[in-house]
Design a protein around this motif. Structure first.
Motif, PDB file in Angstrom:
ATOM      1  N   ALA A 254      18.335 -12.188 -25.051  1.00 54.28           N
ATOM      2  CA  ALA A 254      19.209 -11.248 -24.363  1.00 54.28           C
ATOM      3  C   ALA A 254      18.705 -10.924 -22.952  1.00 54.28           C
ATOM      4  CB  ALA A 254      19.326  -9.970 -25.170  1.00 54.28           C
ATOM      5  N   GLY A 255      17.531 -11.408 -22.589  1.00 53.37           N
ATOM      6  CA  GLY A 255      17.045 -11.209 -21.232  1.00 53.37           C
ATOM      7  C   GLY A 255      16.121 -10.008 -21.070  1.00 53.37           C
ATOM      8  N   HIS A 256      15.647  -9.837 -19.884  1.00 55.94           N
ATOM      9  CA  HIS A 256      14.692  -8.776 -19.574  1.00 55.94           C
ATOM     10  C   HIS A 256      15.369  -7.651 -18.824  1.00 55.94           C
ATOM     11  CE1 HIS A 256      12.366 -12.461 -20.054  1.00 55.94           C
ATOM     12  NE2 HIS A 256      11.388 -11.679 -20.482  1.00 55.94           N
ATOM     13  N   PRO A 257      14.764  -6.463 -18.843  1.00 52.12           N
ATOM     14  CA  PRO A 257      15.342  -5.365 -18.038  1.00 52.12           C
ATOM     15  C   PRO A 257      15.187  -5.660 -16.557  1.00 52.12           C
ATOM     16  CG  PRO A 257      13.265  -4.688 -19.054  1.00 52.12           C
ATOM     17  CD  PRO A 257      13.575  -6.061 -19.590  1.00 52.12           C
ATOM     18  N   GLY A 258      16.109  -5.145 -15.791  1.00 55.64           N
ATOM     19  CA  GLY A 258      16.060  -5.365 -14.358  1.00 55.64           C
ATOM     20  C   GLY A 258      16.556  -6.727 -13.946  1.00 55.64           C
ATOM     21  N   HIS A 259      17.126  -7.456 -14.899  1.00 51.94           N
ATOM     22  CA  HIS A 259      17.664  -8.770 -14.601  1.00 51.94           C
ATOM     23  C   HIS A 259      19.141  -8.821 -14.946  1.00 51.94           C
ATOM     24  CE1 HIS A 259      13.430  -9.620 -14.517  1.00 51.94           C
ATOM     25  NE2 HIS A 259      13.653 -10.851 -14.083  1.00 51.94           N
ATOM     26  N   THR A 260      19.803  -9.852 -14.478  1.00 56.68           N
ATOM     27  CA  THR A 260      21.217 -10.047 -14.797  1.00 56.68           C
ATOM     28  C   THR A 260      21.342 -11.306 -15.649  1.00 56.68           C
ATOM     29  OG1 THR A 260      21.796  -9.135 -12.660  1.00 56.68           O
ATOM     30  CG2 THR A 260      23.525 -10.354 -13.822  1.00 56.68           C
ATOM     31  N   VAL A 261      21.993 -11.149 -16.792  1.00 56.09           N
ATOM     32  CA  VAL A 261      22.155 -12.316 -17.663  1.00 56.09           C
ATOM     33  C   VAL A 261      23.565 -12.874 -17.506  1.00 56.09           C
ATOM     34  CG1 VAL A 261      22.140 -13.156 -20.027  1.00 56.09           C
ATOM     35  CG2 VAL A 261      20.456 -11.454 -19.300  1.00 56.09           C
ATOM     36  N   LEU A 262      23.623 -14.165 -17.233  1.00 55.29           N
ATOM     37  CA  LEU A 262      24.916 -14.832 -17.057  1.00 55.29           C
ATOM     38  C   LEU A 262      25.115 -15.862 -18.156  1.00 55.29           C
ATOM     39  CD1 LEU A 262      24.750 -15.705 -13.247  1.00 55.29           C
ATOM     40  CD2 LEU A 262      25.695 -13.652 -14.310  1.00 55.29           C
ATOM     41  N   GLU A 263      26.358 -16.016 -18.530  1.00 58.38           N
ATOM     42  CA  GLU A 263      26.666 -17.113 -19.439  1.00 58.38           C
ATOM     43  C   GLU A 263      27.562 -18.065 -18.664  1.00 58.38           C
ATOM     44  OE1 GLU A 263      26.705 -16.141 -23.738  1.00 58.38           O
ATOM     45  OE2 GLU A 263      28.699 -17.025 -23.551  1.00 58.38           O
ATOM     46  N   ILE A 264      27.088 -19.270 -18.508  1.00 60.11           N
ATOM     47  CA  ILE A 264      27.816 -20.245 -17.696  1.00 60.11           C
ATOM     48  C   ILE A 264      28.394 -21.307 -18.614  1.00 60.11           C
ATOM     49  CG2 ILE A 264      27.618 -21.900 -15.800  1.00 60.11           C
ATOM     50  CD1 ILE A 264      25.040 -20.348 -15.014  1.00 60.11           C
ATOM     51  N   THR A 265      29.702 -21.476 -18.543  1.00 59.15           N
ATOM     52  CA  THR A 265      30.344 -22.510 -19.355  1.00 59.15           C
ATOM     53  C   THR A 265      30.874 -23.588 -18.425  1.00 59.15           C
ATOM     54  OG1 THR A 265      31.018 -20.788 -20.887  1.00 59.15           O
ATOM     55  CG2 THR A 265      32.065 -22.937 -21.145  1.00 59.15           C
ATOM     56  N   PHE A 266      30.552 -24.804 -18.755  1.00 64.06           N
ATOM     57  CA  PHE A 266      31.023 -25.898 -17.898  1.00 64.06           C
ATOM     58  C   PHE A 266      31.686 -26.956 -18.753  1.00 64.06           C
ATOM     59  CE2 PHE A 266      27.159 -28.102 -19.146  1.00 64.06           C
ATOM     60  CZ  PHE A 266      26.223 -27.083 -19.207  1.00 64.06           C
ATOM     61  N   GLN A 267      32.715 -27.560 -18.219  1.00 62.84           N
ATOM     62  CA  GLN A 267      33.478 -28.561 -18.965  1.00 62.84           C
ATOM     63  C   GLN A 267      33.630 -29.823 -18.137  1.00 62.84           C
ATOM     64  OE1 GLN A 267      37.135 -27.277 -20.622  1.00 62.84           O
ATOM     65  NE2 GLN A 267      36.470 -25.174 -20.904  1.00 62.84           N
ATOM     66  N   GLY A 268      33.647 -30.927 -18.805  1.00 63.75           N
ATOM     67  CA  GLY A 268      33.942 -32.211 -18.173  1.00 63.75           C
ATOM     68  C   GLY A 268      33.008 -32.518 -17.021  1.00 63.75           C
ATOM     69  N   ASP A 269      33.565 -32.831 -15.839  1.00 60.10           N
ATOM     70  CA  ASP A 269      32.798 -33.315 -14.692  1.00 60.10           C
ATOM     71  C   ASP A 269      31.746 -32.330 -14.199  1.00 60.10           C
ATOM     72  OD1 ASP A 269      34.380 -35.476 -14.792  1.00 60.10           O
ATOM     73  OD2 ASP A 269      35.760 -34.804 -13.206  1.00 60.10           O
ATOM     74  N   THR A 270      32.105 -31.043 -14.260  1.00 55.24           N
ATOM     75  CA  THR A 270      31.207 -30.048 -13.677  1.00 55.24           C
ATOM     76  C   THR A 270      29.826 -30.079 -14.317  1.00 55.24           C
ATOM     77  OG1 THR A 270      32.324 -28.518 -15.146  1.00 55.24           O
ATOM     78  CG2 THR A 270      32.847 -28.361 -12.796  1.00 55.24           C
ATOM     79  N   SER A 271      29.764 -30.550 -15.557  1.00 56.06           N
ATOM     80  CA  SER A 271      28.476 -30.539 -16.232  1.00 56.06           C
ATOM     81  C   SER A 271      27.482 -31.476 -15.563  1.00 56.06           C
ATOM     82  CB  SER A 271      28.659 -30.928 -17.698  1.00 56.06           C
ATOM     83  OG  SER A 271      29.220 -32.217 -17.761  1.00 56.06           O
ATOM     84  N   ALA A 272      28.025 -32.442 -14.844  1.00 52.14           N
ATOM     85  CA  ALA A 272      27.133 -33.410 -14.210  1.00 52.14           C
ATOM     86  C   ALA A 272      26.404 -32.800 -13.002  1.00 52.14           C
ATOM     87  CB  ALA A 272      27.924 -34.636 -13.779  1.00 52.14           C
ATOM     88  N   GLN A 273      26.957 -31.722 -12.514  1.00 52.65           N
ATOM     89  CA  GLN A 273      26.350 -31.162 -11.308  1.00 52.65           C
ATOM     90  C   GLN A 273      25.093 -30.370 -11.626  1.00 52.65           C
ATOM     91  OE1 GLN A 273      29.239 -28.837  -9.261  1.00 52.65           O
ATOM     92  NE2 GLN A 273      30.750 -30.516  -9.222  1.00 52.65           N
ATOM     93  N   PRO A 274      24.082 -30.586 -10.869  1.00 56.43           N
ATOM     94  CA  PRO A 274      22.832 -29.860 -11.107  1.00 56.43           C
ATOM     95  C   PRO A 274      22.887 -28.459 -10.505  1.00 56.43           C
ATOM     96  CG  PRO A 274      22.567 -31.438  -9.318  1.00 56.43           C
ATOM     97  CD  PRO A 274      23.996 -31.514  -9.748  1.00 56.43           C
ATOM     98  N   PHE A 275      23.775 -27.621 -11.072  1.00 56.13           N
ATOM     99  CA  PHE A 275      24.028 -26.339 -10.410  1.00 56.13           C
ATOM    100  C   PHE A 275      22.849 -25.371 -10.475  1.00 56.13           C
ATOM    101  CE2 PHE A 275      25.826 -26.271 -14.642  1.00 56.13           C
ATOM    102  CZ  PHE A 275      25.228 -25.153 -15.190  1.00 56.13           C
ATOM    103  N   VAL A 276      22.028 -25.516 -11.481  1.00 58.11           N
ATOM    104  CA  VAL A 276      20.900 -24.577 -11.572  1.00 58.11           C
ATOM    105  C   VAL A 276      19.929 -24.779 -10.412  1.00 58.11           C
ATOM    106  CG1 VAL A 276      18.941 -23.853 -12.957  1.00 58.11           C
ATOM    107  CG2 VAL A 276      21.117 -24.343 -14.068  1.00 58.11           C
ATOM    108  N   SER A 277      19.616 -26.036 -10.185  1.00 52.08           N
ATOM    109  CA  SER A 277      18.676 -26.291  -9.088  1.00 52.08           C
ATOM    110  C   SER A 277      19.304 -25.996  -7.735  1.00 52.08           C
ATOM    111  CB  SER A 277      18.163 -27.736  -9.149  1.00 52.08           C
ATOM    112  OG  SER A 277      19.247 -28.628  -9.123  1.00 52.08           O
TER     113      SER A 277
END
Ligand SMILES: Nc1ncnc2c1ncn2[C@@H]1O[C@H](COP(=O)(O)OP(=O)(O)O)[C@@H](O)[C@H]1O
Ligand SMILES: [Mg+2]
Lengths: 351, 251
Positions: A254-277
């Protein structure tokens, strides 16, 4: 292709009333595989049996391929001529196969052709074609009792296709089969859907079936459809119960305090993108990955990742906007100040 | 009484017995089969559901089954004369024999047909078949082994009845047994006749069993596991049969 409007079905037996369907609106588009999922007793079987009038609805309408079946005369198994004709254009497969033990595989497939009134040579040819299509050409002369469950269901499917239907109804067709065979039968349904443009309405209690073969799905509960839509749309909906079930991420931290937790859903082509880096590089932030999962749903690659960014939601408006611009679906789960879950590190911490 | 004397008497009597049982069986099947089917079809949940018809048929069958055959024979004398023109001889005996056996056989048919899996009827309805289709393509062929077995049982019951018919002049082996064994104290001859009846019953049972076995064997031969590659016209890998499926032995 299949539309039901405000469909209800009330069973009356010995003064007791059971409402199996309480106003079901279903819309199955031409050429799609549509799954109806729900626990036992939710009314799934009643629904599919109402689609070809094996069960006459108490109220509401059913339209299949432009024909309003509810307008045709006939009671359940005492169907009138028009209803019988309409049923010949709707194939059905059953959980327990329902093959005639007194007939060979080929004769079983010929049965609907006899009902249609084809002559012997035409029946032979058509049955051979169908058995070839389901990969059972060499079993034509066997009897059902000599076949495995998966082979029996293939015969059931061949038989259901005999009348060249545009619609195939399947009531728990794989529920009596082992996982391996289930996969092969679902694969066959998928192929028939693609090759023949067959519209498939299937009933199941297994989420895996929906995940592996359906384009769209409906969730039934207590005789009602509580959620329905294309899987890709459902996955994009943060509040979708079906999407949660299809793609559970519950075990993730669930994450740490003072942080923001995101849930990222990706489908099809977008998954190929190295969005985290990309995100890390562009905004110079440390990204903590709490968990990730990738699944193939409706033939598309779908991934979901739970990440943690330092700072509050306000601090992260820009990075979140960046992610959304990439075509990703981003849900903010919590904001800074969340109570720390004890001394343990959250489960599934990757980085 | 010599063996030759016995044979001379027994040959025509045997023929009479077989004739009356044969004719009665044909009539019984012709009427009892539809009657048994109607008992199932008009019942609740049946394709021709009709409570009144079902009740009436049920009562007729029950009354028919509970009447002692000997009473039936006497009670039906006027009717018999109307149908075959006489109340004596094997021809006359066929009438009460058939009427006594019809309800008996109808119940056996009912039981046999009820055994057929309702899912099969549903499948035929889903294909657009009519009630008549379900009778012709499902109920009769699927219950055929049980029906053949029912016919065997009925024929054997008819042989028993036919011996009884002898006591009131019905002809056949029954008359012979009564006339010689009972009235003239030819006990030895009576035992010979009884032995012959036993042999006839055994032969009929064996014939019936043979056909039932033949029918039940549909699909139960050659249960060997064969590993054979099956090629599928549908091309993706999932659609090609899996090894697990191939290895499942035929049940
Ligand atoms: N023929 C029937 N008579 C009475 N009640 C029925 C009948 N068929 C189904 N029901 C009831 O309707 C409800 C829905 O059943 P069903 O459609 O079979 O559910 P599912 O297929 O989702 O398990 C259940 O409560 C069941 O008991
Ligand atoms: Mg069900």
């Amino acid at each position: 292709m299949i539309t039901t409007k405000d469909l209800t079905k009330v069973y009356r037996s010995r003064g007791r009333e059971v409402t199996a369907l309480a106003g079901v609106d279903l819309h199955v588009r031409e050429g799609e595989v549509y799954g109806v999922v729900g626990t036992s007793g939710a009314g799934k079987s009643t629904l599919i049996r109402c689609v070809n009038m094996l069960e006459r609805p108490s109220s509401g309408s059913v339209t299949v391929d432009g024909i309003e079946l509810t307008a045709l005369s006939g009671q359940e198994h005492r169907a009138g001529r028009d209803l019988r004709a309409a049923r010949r254009r709707i194939g059905m497969v059953f959980q327990h196969f329902n093959l005639l033990s007194s007939r060979t595989v080929q004769e079983n497939v010929e049965l609907p052709l006899e009902i249609i009134g084809l002559d012997r040579t035409q029946r032979r040819r058509k049955a051979a074609e169908l058995l070839d299509l389901v990969g059972l050409a060499d079993k034509a002369r066997s009897y059902p009792s000599q076949l495995s469950g998966g082979q029996k269901q293939r015969v059931g499917i061949a038989r259901a296709l005999a009348g060249d239907p545009k619609v195939l109804l399947s009531d728990e067709a794989t529920s009596a089969l082992d996982p391996e065979t289930t996969r092969s039968i679902l694969g066959l349904l998928r192929d028939l859907n693609r090759q023949l443009g067959l519209t498939v309405l299937l009933i199941t209690h297994e989420m895996d079936v929906i995940k592996s073969v359906c384009d769209s799905a409906a969730l039934m509960r207590g005789g009602k459809v509580v959620e329905a839509g294309a899987l890709t749309d459902l996955l994009a909906r943060p509040d979708s119960v079906l999407a949660r079930e299809l793609f559970p991420l519950g075990e993730f931290g669930a994450g740490h305090p003072g942080h923001t937790v995101l849930e990222i859903t990706f489908q099809g082509d977008t998954s190929a993108q190295p969005f985290v880096s990309q995100l890390a590089r562009t905004y110079q932030i440390d990204i903590n990955i709490l968990g990730a999962a990738v699944e193939t749903i409706a033939g598309r690659l779908v991934g979901r990742m739970r990440v943690e960014l330092p700072g509050s939601h306000q601090d992260n408006v820009v990075p979140i906007g960046f992610l959304r611009e990439q075509g990703l679906q981003v849900d903010v789960l919590n904001e800074a100040g969340l109570k720390h879950a004890g001394l343990n590190e959250p489960n599934g911490v990757v980085a | 009484m010599t063996w030759d004397d016995m044979q001379q008497l027994m040959q025509p009597a045997t023929l009479e017995t077989l004739q009356m049982v044969g004719v009665a069986t044909v009539v019984t099947v012709l009427i009892g089969l539809p009657l048994g089917l109607l008992l199932v079809l008009t019942d609740k949940g049946g394709a021709l559901q009709n409570v009144v018809v079902n009740r009436v048929l049920g009562v007729i069958v029950n009354v028919g089954r509970s009447l002692p055959f000997i009473i039936l024979m006497v009670a039906l004398q006027t009717f018999t004369r109307g149908v075959v023109g006489t109340t004596l001889g094997w021809q006359a005996a066929t009438v009460p024999l058939a009427i006594g056996a019809i309800p008996f056989f109808a119940r056996l048919v009912e039981t046999s047909v009820r055994e057929v899996d309702g899912g099969l009827l549903e499948a035929v309805h889903a294909m657009g078949g009519s009630t008549w289709t379900t009778v012709r393509k499902v109920l009769l062929p699927e219950s055929l082994p049980a029906l053949v077995s029912s016919v065997t049982t009925t024929v054997i019951a008819l042989i028993g009845f036919s011996a009884m018919a002898g006591t009131v002049g019905g002809g056949g082996l029954g008359t012979l047994a009564v006339n010689y064994g009972y009235q003239r104290f030819e006990t030895g001859f009576m035992w010979v006749i009884i032995a012959e009846l036993v042999v006839i019953v055994m032969i009929i049972q064996a014939i019936g069993d043979f056909f039932v076995r033949r029918l039940n064997n549909r699909g139960h031969s050659g249960g060997t596991v064969r590993l054979r590659r099956r090629r599928s016209a549908v091309s993706t890998p999932e659609a090609v049969s899996t090894p697990a499926e191939e290895l499942t032995p035929a049940s």
